[in-house]
Design a protein around this motif. Sequence first.
Motif, PDB file in Angstrom:
ATOM      1  N   ASN A 229       0.816  -1.216   0.000  1.00  0.00           N
ATOM      2  CA  ASN A 229       0.000   0.000   0.000  1.00  0.00           C
ATOM      3  C   ASN A 229       0.852   1.269   0.000  1.00  0.00           C
ATOM      4  OD1 ASN A 229      -2.546  -1.407   0.162  1.00  0.00           O
ATOM      5  ND2 ASN A 229      -2.083  -1.823   2.311  1.00  0.00           N
ATOM      6  N   SER A 230       2.166   1.093   0.181  1.00  0.00           N
ATOM      7  CA  SER A 230       3.039   2.267   0.258  1.00  0.00           C
ATOM      8  C   SER A 230       3.682   2.614  -1.082  1.00  0.00           C
ATOM      9  CB  SER A 230       4.143   2.011   1.293  1.00  0.00           C
ATOM     10  OG  SER A 230       4.996   0.961   0.864  1.00  0.00           O
ATOM     11  N   GLY A 231       3.569   1.727  -2.043  1.00  0.00           N
ATOM     12  CA  GLY A 231       4.185   1.950  -3.341  1.00  0.00           C
ATOM     13  C   GLY A 231       4.252   0.657  -4.134  1.00  0.00           C
ATOM     14  N   HIS A 232       4.988   0.675  -5.223  1.00  0.00           N
ATOM     15  CA  HIS A 232       5.066  -0.486  -6.114  1.00  0.00           C
ATOM     16  C   HIS A 232       6.445  -1.150  -6.022  1.00  0.00           C
ATOM     17  CE1 HIS A 232       1.232   0.492  -8.004  1.00  0.00           C
ATOM     18  NE2 HIS A 232       1.646   1.742  -8.123  1.00  0.00           N
ATOM     19  N   ARG A 233       6.426  -2.469  -6.179  1.00  0.00           N
ATOM     20  CA  ARG A 233       7.672  -3.239  -6.273  1.00  0.00           C
ATOM     21  C   ARG A 233       7.476  -4.297  -7.355  1.00  0.00           C
ATOM     22  NH1 ARG A 233      10.728  -7.712  -4.457  1.00  0.00           N
ATOM     23  NH2 ARG A 233      12.817  -7.154  -3.691  1.00  0.00           N
TER      24      ARG A 233
END
Length: 244
Positions: free
Chosen positions: A216-220
Amino acid sequence: LKYLQQLHHYGFSLVENAPVEKNSGASVIERISHFRETFFETPFEVINIPNPNNSAYTALGLRNHLDLPYYEIPPGYQFLHCLINDATGGDSTAIDGFKVAEYMKQEFPEFFEVLTEVPVKFVNRDYTQNTTRILHAPLILLDKDNDFNLIRFSIAYMSIMDCSPDKMDLFYRAYRKFAELLHDDQFTVKFRLKAGDIFSFNNLRLLHGRTEFDPNSGHRHLQGYYMDRDEIKGRLSFLENQID
């Protein structure tokens, strides 16, 4: 040449500033040789997805491991191409299995011996396929000169042991110590992949893992490729002969 020398001698090399478009890592890696195809396809997508058929396709942390331990001959080298990594967490770990095995040999010779002799049962049951892969093999495989050839270690795919009862207790004590050392900070390299990095390593020697990340904090998103060890050694030999 330097890239292949690092891979061959140290089992680990990091390419920086590769393109970050999907599938673009292939053009870099194909300069070595052709890929080793598996049921994960090429490239395989290391990304958090619903209903995953592998723990790598989640946001969970991964213990240090070898990929595809249930194959008689696992892929010799692996390449993880980072397209984006701006989520919180998801740092990479790498550990030289040969270094740990040598430490075991010197400090715990009885444990080392049982890990080279007692077969472990590795099992893969993939709900996306009509197949079950099973292999029995020791955790530490030596070559004809008693040098290290392969560290076959993966907690996720280790199944029920079926060795001789008189070896069971010793094996589990050895296995516990080996697993502990394979996650010990004194042997571990920790780093964070950034977009454009290609984490390249000997899958039969270097164990790899990652910390948990917050989707939920960003993409990986990483894309993975496999190649047999013979291709690395063959290409390196050719290039070194060209220089001579």
